[in-house]
Design a protein around this motif. Structure first.
Motif, PDB file in Angstrom:
ATOM      1  N   ASP A 160     -23.155  24.496  45.000  1.00  0.00           N
ATOM      2  CA  ASP A 160     -21.770  24.782  45.381  1.00  0.00           C
ATOM      3  C   ASP A 160     -21.589  24.544  46.869  1.00  0.00           C
ATOM      4  O   ASP A 160     -22.510  24.764  47.668  1.00  0.00           O
ATOM      5  CB  ASP A 160     -21.397  26.232  45.048  1.00  0.00           C
ATOM      6  N   SER A 161     -20.366  24.125  47.246  1.00  0.00           N
ATOM      7  CA  SER A 161     -20.105  23.850  48.657  1.00  0.00           C
ATOM      8  C   SER A 161     -18.758  24.370  49.146  1.00  0.00           C
ATOM      9  O   SER A 161     -18.427  24.232  50.312  1.00  0.00           O
ATOM     10  CB  SER A 161     -20.184  22.340  48.929  1.00  0.00           C
ATOM     11  N   SER A 162     -17.971  24.990  48.262  1.00  0.00           N
ATOM     12  CA  SER A 162     -16.668  25.507  48.673  1.00  0.00           C
ATOM     13  C   SER A 162     -16.825  26.739  49.553  1.00  0.00           C
ATOM     14  O   SER A 162     -17.660  27.607  49.291  1.00  0.00           O
ATOM     15  CB  SER A 162     -15.840  25.879  47.444  1.00  0.00           C
ATOM     16  N   GLY A 212     -15.309  31.093  48.250  1.00  0.00           N
ATOM     17  CA  GLY A 212     -15.888  32.202  47.502  1.00  0.00           C
ATOM     18  C   GLY A 212     -15.252  32.369  46.133  1.00  0.00           C
ATOM     19  O   GLY A 212     -15.104  31.427  45.366  1.00  0.00           O
ATOM     20  N   GLY A 213     -14.849  33.603  45.829  1.00  0.00           N
ATOM     21  CA  GLY A 213     -14.278  33.916  44.525  1.00  0.00           C
ATOM     22  C   GLY A 213     -12.942  33.266  44.251  1.00  0.00           C
ATOM     23  O   GLY A 213     -12.471  33.273  43.102  1.00  0.00           O
ATOM     24  N   THR A 238     -15.637  28.043  40.195  1.00  0.00           N
ATOM     25  CA  THR A 238     -15.350  28.467  38.824  1.00  0.00           C
ATOM     26  C   THR A 238     -15.793  27.406  37.823  1.00  0.00           C
ATOM     27  O   THR A 238     -16.426  27.706  36.805  1.00  0.00           O
ATOM     28  CB  THR A 238     -13.846  28.740  38.654  1.00  0.00           C
ATOM     29  N   LEU A 239     -15.498  26.152  38.146  1.00  0.00           N
ATOM     30  CA  LEU A 239     -15.833  25.064  37.231  1.00  0.00           C
ATOM     31  C   LEU A 239     -17.334  24.812  37.167  1.00  0.00           C
ATOM     32  O   LEU A 239     -17.877  24.574  36.087  1.00  0.00           O
ATOM     33  CB  LEU A 239     -15.091  23.790  37.634  1.00  0.00           C
ATOM     34  N   THR A 240     -18.040  24.878  38.312  1.00  0.00           N
ATOM     35  CA  THR A 240     -19.491  24.668  38.250  1.00  0.00           C
ATOM     36  C   THR A 240     -20.157  25.765  37.423  1.00  0.00           C
ATOM     37  O   THR A 240     -21.089  25.498  36.652  1.00  0.00           O
ATOM     38  CB  THR A 240     -20.152  24.612  39.644  1.00  0.00           C
ATOM     39  N   ALA A 241     -19.679  26.995  37.569  1.00  0.00           N
ATOM     40  CA  ALA A 241     -20.251  28.093  36.790  1.00  0.00           C
ATOM     41  C   ALA A 241     -20.069  27.848  35.302  1.00  0.00           C
ATOM     42  O   ALA A 241     -20.980  28.096  34.490  1.00  0.00           O
ATOM     43  CB  ALA A 241     -19.615  29.422  37.204  1.00  0.00           C
TER      44      ALA A 241
END
Length: 203
Positions: free
Chosen positions: A8-10, A13-14, A20-23
């Protein structure tokens, strides 16, 4: 056993759509590959340094000047080890100012290493990281696909796809949510569409 590399690189955070999409992509891949091992890299929480003259000096055979640099060089080496260990690579890549976040660019600079992830042959550069599946979770506020007048400003997906292919990662699926800044309805529709693409993924 299948190994999944989750990056992740954003910085949001939440509140991040790409996170959300990578998770969800990782969860889907775990369902498709029971018992899969996940390597987690959050490039915001635990980022490597950007390349500097000190790094380049070591790459040219110089001494490691201090423990912090030595630890950072080890982190960069671990990023490359991650790539070779993984069967599936999931990358969260939001668009910041028409390109990828500086955190993700820092990761790119540490994994594009001649002799490790690519080499120069008689026919030009050859990628050495092959036989892996990549999923890119792309999130962007505007619309840059189709006939959009802003299509020429996409240096996010185009750049990331090109640099991954350069090191041998050519099997790339982009899960895209765009138009996120247009309004709440457009955002909800874009996220729902991306999640539907994830749910439809097959092994």
């Amino acid at each position: 056993m299948t190994t999944i590399l989750h990056i992740d690189s954003s910085i949001l955070g939440g509140y991040s759509v790409s996170r959300t999409l990578t998770a969800e992509i990782v969860a889907k891949q775990q369902a498709l590959h029971p018992g899969a091992r996940v390597i987690r890299r959050d490039l915001v929480v635990d980022a490597a340094m950007h390349l500097s003259d000190a790094h380049m000096a070591v790459f040219q055979g110089g001494e490691v000047a201090n423990p912090a640099l030595g630890q950072d060089l080890a982190t960069g080496g671990a990023y490359i080890d991650d790539l070779f260990a993984a069967d599936i690579i999931v990358i969260g890549a939001p668009m910041y100012n028409f390109t990828i976040p500086t955190q993700l660019k820092g990761w790119v600079d540490r994994v594009c290493v001649a002799g490790r992830t690519f080499q120069y042959g008689p026919n030009g550069p050859e990628g050495l990281v092959t036989g892996k599946k990549v999923f890119v979770a792309s999130a962007r506020g505007g619309v840059y696909t189709g006939e959009s007048p802003a299509a020429g400003l996409d240096y996010q997906e185009t750049y990331l796809g090109a640099v991954l292919a350069f090191i041998g990662l050519t099997d790339i699926t982009i899960i895209r949510a765009e138009g996120l800044a247009i309004g709440e309805a457009a955002k909800a529709e874009a996220v729902a569409s991306a999640k539907a693409q994830i749910e439809a993924l097959a092994a």
